[in-house]
Design an enzyme around this catalytic site. Structure first.
Site, PDB file in Angstrom:
ATOM      1  N   HIS A  55      -1.583  -4.906   4.869  1.00  0.00           N
ATOM      2  CA  HIS A  55      -0.359  -5.605   4.435  1.00  0.00           C
ATOM      3  C   HIS A  55       0.774  -5.396   5.418  1.00  0.00           C
ATOM      4  CE1 HIS A  55       0.318  -1.493   3.012  1.00  0.00           C
ATOM      5  NE2 HIS A  55       1.614  -1.770   3.011  1.00  0.00           N
ATOM      6  N   ASP A  96       4.890  -4.909   5.008  1.00  0.00           N
ATOM      7  CA  ASP A  96       5.705  -4.496   3.860  1.00  0.00           C
ATOM      8  C   ASP A  96       6.632  -5.613   3.372  1.00  0.00           C
ATOM      9  OD1 ASP A  96       4.630  -1.974   3.694  1.00  0.00           O
ATOM     10  OD2 ASP A  96       6.187  -1.046   4.920  1.00  0.00           O
ATOM     11  N   HIS A 120      -0.395  -2.881   8.218  1.00  0.00           N
ATOM     12  CA  HIS A 120      -0.936  -1.526   8.143  1.00  0.00           C
ATOM     13  C   HIS A 120      -1.779  -1.358   6.892  1.00  0.00           C
ATOM     14  CE1 HIS A 120       3.107  -1.470   6.388  1.00  0.00           C
ATOM     15  NE2 HIS A 120       2.649  -0.579   5.520  1.00  0.00           N
ATOM     16  N   ARG A 125       9.354   7.137   2.734  1.00  0.00           N
ATOM     17  CA  ARG A 125       9.571   5.932   3.545  1.00  0.00           C
ATOM     18  C   ARG A 125      10.986   5.401   3.398  1.00  0.00           C
ATOM     19  NH1 ARG A 125       6.307   0.773   1.925  1.00  0.00           N
ATOM     20  NH2 ARG A 125       8.241  -0.249   1.345  1.00  0.00           N
TER      21      ARG A 125
HETATM   22  O1  LIG Z   1       0.971   6.091   3.013  1.00  0.00           O
HETATM   23  C1  LIG Z   1       0.869   5.533   4.107  1.00  0.00           C
HETATM   24  O2  LIG Z   1       0.324   6.032   5.075  1.00  0.00           O
HETATM   25  C2  LIG Z   1       1.452   4.164   4.286  1.00  0.00           C
HETATM   26  C3  LIG Z   1       1.857   3.564   3.002  1.00  0.00           C
HETATM   27  C4  LIG Z   1       2.492   2.215   3.189  1.00  0.00           C
HETATM   28  O3  LIG Z   1       1.878   1.206   3.136  1.00  0.00           O
HETATM   29  C5  LIG Z   1       3.921   2.182   3.481  1.00  0.00           C
HETATM   30  O4  LIG Z   1       4.572   3.216   3.486  1.00  0.00           O
HETATM   31  O5  LIG Z   1       4.435   1.072   3.713  1.00  0.00           O
HETATM   32 FE   LIG Z   2       3.160  -0.490   3.522  1.00  0.00          FE
END
Ligand SMILES: O=C(O)CCC(=O)C(=O)O
Ligand SMILES: [Fe+2]
Length: 277
Positions: free
Chosen positions: A97, A99, A253, A268
């Site tokens: 995906h 984000d 990602h 994040r």
């Molecule tokens: O937990 C992760 O490594 C990435 C998770 C994710 O998709 C994000 O933080 O946007």
């Molecule tokens: Fe993500």
């Protein structure tokens, strides 16, 4: 102190050394990082034990921060969301995906910090949407350019997982009301570099609007598989206090869901971007 930039694959990814992200970012370093991000699409910084306030301050140098409608956050720093397997079912991220493409103005980037990790497992992959676009044949590029697609958050955040109490259900319906499906171009031109990238993703893209449903399904299935070929991707094996910063306009990602019941905690900060064109 000067920055060292070490690429880790031809398609995308570089490790940046020579900076302490706990300190306020100098204008010069902000520019170096921005330039490196445009070139390498995802940057990794090691040994950065940053507080949520420092993470938010770093991310905010690149744009306004987004507060996620569904994920929990750090109470005293709501711009930093918490992905903690002890708190949230984070399965939604084990799909390729980009984000928040369910927003009219999806994120330009995100800064992700590894707080607690399983002994092994829990890697994250990134793929370059420009490398994927470049590898398409000219006739297919021509077909895709000008098409639009519909993106909807319910594809990755289904009611069954987010509406299990009356309050959660009411909140979910409210998020649905304020986040109707949005339309984005299938091929996005990066607003700074002018590079073209495939801008559909399995997490949120439901259909290519101008095609018949069966055509859209078949083409999306191909594009999702094509965009994430190993040639266009990297796999990052995290160490605690690693920080990743990706350009969400030109990458996808996938957070590998292979470590449960071990606990994994990530923070994040999401930087808002402009409307895809
Ligand atoms: O937990 C992760 O490594 C990435 C998770 C994710 O998709 C994000 O933080 O946007
Ligand atoms: Fe993500």
């Amino acid at each position: 102190m000067s920055l060292t930039i070490t690429p880790i694959s031809p398609a995308l990814g570089a490790i940046i050394e020579g900076i302490d992200l706990r300190q306020p970012l100098s204008d010069a370093n902000q520019q170096h990082i921005e330039r490196a991000l445009l070139k390498h699409q995802v940057l990794f910084f090691r040994n950065q034990s940053i507080e949520p306030s420092q993470q938010a301050a770093f991310a905010a140098r690149f744009g306004d921060l987004h507060i996620h409608p569904l994920y929990p956050n750090v109470p005293e720093q709501p711009e930093v969301l918490v992905l903690d397997t002890a708190v949230t079912d984070v399965r939604d991220n084990a799909i390729w995906h980009t984000d928040v493409t369910f927003l009219e103005t999806p994120a330009m980037g995100a800064v992700l910090a590894a707080k607690q990790l399983p002994t092994y497992g829990g890697d994250t992959l990134w793929a370059s949407s420009s490398a994927a676009f470049d590898a398409l044949s000219e006739p297919l590029k021509r077909l895709l350019d000008g098409l639009t697609a519909t993106h909807d958050f319910t594809r990755s955040f289904p009611l069954e997982r987010f509406g299990n109490t009356p309050e959660a259900l009411a909140h979910y319906h409210e998020v649905q009301r304020t986040h109707p499906p949005v339309v984005h171009p299938v091929i996005r031109t990066h607003p700074v570099t002018g590079r073209k990238g495939l801008f559909v993703n399995d997490g949120f893209t439901n259909r290519i609007n101008e095609l018949e449903p069966a055509e859209s399904d078949a083409l999306l299935r191909f594009l999702f598989a094509h965009s994430t070929r190993p040639e266009f991707s990297i796999r990052w094996r995290w160490q605690e206090n690693d920080v990743a910063f990706w350009d969400n306009r030109i990458t996808q990602h996938y957070a590998v869901d292979d470590y449960r019941p071990a606990r994994r905690v990530m923070h994040r900060a999401t930087v808002l971007g402009d409307r895809p064109r």
